[in-house]
Design an enzyme around this catalytic site. Structure first.
Site, PDB file in Angstrom:
ATOM      1  N   GLY A   1      67.982  12.652 -30.939  1.00 45.95           N
ATOM      2  CA  GLY A   1      68.696  12.133 -29.765  1.00 45.95           C
ATOM      3  C   GLY A   1      67.961  11.000 -29.063  1.00 45.95           C
ATOM      4  O   GLY A   1      68.318  10.602 -27.967  1.00 45.95           O
TER       5      GLY A   1
ATOM      6  N   GLU B   1      70.503   5.826 -30.480  1.00 48.33           N
ATOM      7  CA  GLU B   1      71.966   5.872 -30.515  1.00 48.33           C
ATOM      8  C   GLU B   1      72.428   5.757 -31.971  1.00 48.33           C
ATOM      9  O   GLU B   1      71.673   5.318 -32.846  1.00 48.33           O
ATOM     10  CB  GLU B   1      72.529   4.649 -29.775  1.00 48.33           C
TER      11      GLU B   1
ATOM     12  N   LYS C   1      64.592  -5.214 -19.827  1.00 51.25           N
ATOM     13  CA  LYS C   1      63.556  -4.661 -18.950  1.00 51.25           C
ATOM     14  C   LYS C   1      62.515  -5.725 -18.611  1.00 51.25           C
ATOM     15  O   LYS C   1      62.053  -5.805 -17.472  1.00 51.25           O
ATOM     16  CB  LYS C   1      62.901  -3.452 -19.627  1.00 51.25           C
TER      17      LYS C   1
END
Ligand SMILES: NC(=O)c1ccc[n+]([C@@H]2O[C@H](COP(=O)([O-])OP(=O)(O)OC[C@H]3O[C@@H](n4cnc5c(N)ncnc54)[C@H](OP(=O)(O)O)[C@@H]3O)[C@@H](O)[C@H]2O)c1
Length: 429
Positions: A187, A190, A205
């Site tokens: 997880g 994606e 970012k």
């Protein structure tokens, strides 16, 4: 203690994390903020979806108007992700005089100026700590703790997925594809890993951090970007022989009013603390002209770490201890700062070629490099007695332009089969 009503947009990973923290730490939060926080609405997309956390039907809604038109809601926490809906809902909420907290790097990297202007017009607060490096309090660090400094450099590992993949490739020796698959199963990545693997997430970012640090609006389109898809186990092994570890770094430097902005896989000296940041962890190294070097290390993603940053922002709004001017740095009197074209950036380089292992080939390569002002520090050759052998070497500081010109010529040499990789080295000077 007064009550304050808030709404959460999105009840996925981060939304549920925020819910859990508000519940678990209710007492402490009440003490610190002087408010009892009540989540009265949660916006979701699929209202009938089965959820691990059950909330009453009165709270869940799939209609944003239920939140915008509810005057009792004072703070809107945007955690739906994506761009269009998220941006629109935040603007509408601000127009309705609601304060905003968001974790949305995509929207902040692209539209911060516009959003902060509206926040100023409407006299509401706008916080986005979780948009960079999840649980690591980097925005506050830059905006508050380090305001006495001129920030000279920010170098970070800000994408957990790629750091997980590179760590697995380095430590366990598995391939990029195996490591990506593992990251997806856990997880961390994606189904479509493009945003992480190709460096877009890190670019957003970096744009946010660099804008705040250098007091300019960094357009993310000006950031050089290269992902980790082409990193092979051979490169990792060769880098190790030279004493380096490969990491995806987000790099922002300012020198003489000019900015260097890049995201790319980088050879980091294996003894440097950033080389030892593994798994999904993030770390950011900041160099200020007063404080010197400072490093933050922690979880850059996940429900609770990210929720920690989000709830911290909610509490800040309640305390109202930071005025919107802190973020409006990005609004007015911004300095214009030139971004150096990546071709002009000086770096040491790591280069790997596939050659026919014949006498003289190394000399020919060195001659071409020398003619273009590129000098070699160290060479490694796999002596496996095969006709075709990998040859890796690292150079002294040169511009990318000189490297490119040299390699164009080297490619034409009879015993050079291919140029396999060109990576930059960060020497942290
Ligand atoms: N995950 C992390 O560790 C992390 C770290 C830092 C920052 N962030 C940022 O936090 C945000 C949320 O990430 P996440 O991982 O929590 O996402 P997520 O697990 O996919 O959850 C998204 C939630 O938003 C709802 N939603 C999506 N689009 C919507 C729409 N158009 N209208 C109404 N509801 C909508 C979904 O509803 P349904 O449940 O009904 O489908 C879901 O509850 C993103 O901006 C992300 O970049 C995440």
């Amino acid at each position: 203690v007064e009550k304050v009503k808030i709404a959460i947009l999105g009840f996925g990973n981060v939304g549920t994390g925020v819910w859990k923290i508000l519940k678990e730490n209710k007492k402490e939060i009440m003490k610190r903020s002087n408010y009892e926080i009540e989540v009265t609405k949660i916006l979701v997309k699929h209202i009938d979806k089965r959820r691990d956390i059950t909330v009453s039907n009165e709270i869940l809604t799939d209609n944003i108007d239920d939140i915008i038109n509810d005057e009792s809601i004072k703070i809107v926490v945007e955690l739906i992700g994506g761009k269009d809906d998220a941006k629109e809902y935040m603007i509408r909420a601000m127009r309705a005089k609601k304060h905003i907290v968001t974790a949305n790097k995509l929207v902040i990297a692209n539209w911060s100026k516009e959003l902060f202007k509206i926040a100023e017009q409407e006299n509401v607060l706008f916080y986005y700590e979780a948009s960079v490096a999840g649980g690591i309090p980097i925005i506050r660090e830059i905006n508050e703790s380090l305001t006495a400094n001129r920030i000279e450099q920010i170098i970070g590992i800000v994408n957990g997925t790629t750091n997980y993949i590179l760590s697995k490739m380095t430590i366990d020796g598995i391939s990029f594809h195996e490591a990506l698959k593992e990251a997806q199963e856990k997880g961390y990545a994606e189904a479509d890993p493009t945003s992480d693997v190709d460096g877009f997430d890190a670019v957003y970012k970096l744009a946010i951090m660099a804008s705040l640090s250098f007091g300019t609006k960094v357009d993310q389109a000006c950031i050089y970007r290269e992902g980790i898809r082409n990193i092979s186990n051979i490169d990792i092994a060769c880098a190790k022989k030279f004493g380096y570890t490969i990491k995806l770094l987000a790099i922002a430097k300012e020198e003489n009013h000019k900015l260097e902005l890049r995201v790319h896989p980088t050879l980091v000296p294996s003894t440097h603390p950033l080389a030892n940041v593994n798994d999904v962890f993030n770390a950011i190294l900041i160099k200020g002209n007063a404080v010197g070097e400072l490093m933050l290390y922690g979880k850059g993603a996940g429900d609770l770490p990210t929720g920690s940053a989000v709830v911290g922002d909610i509490i800040s709004i309640l305390r109202n201890n930071v005025k919107p001017s802190d973020i409006s740095d990005l609004n007015d009197d911004l300095d214009f700062k030139e971004v150096i074209n990546s071709e002009e950036n000086q770096s040491e380089f790591y280069i790997r070629l596939n050659i026919n292992d014949k006498a003289g080939v190394l000399g020919d390569i060195a001659t071409i490099l020398g003619k273009n002002d590129v000098s070699i520090i160290s060479v490694t050759k796999d002596v496996n007695h095969q006709a075709k052998a990998p040859l890796a070497f690292i150079t002294h500081k040169s511009s990318e332009k000189n490297i490119t010109i040299s390699l164009e010529k080297i490619k034409l040499l009879e015993n050079v089969n291919s140029i396999e990789s060109i990576l930059r080295i960060e020497s942290f000077d």
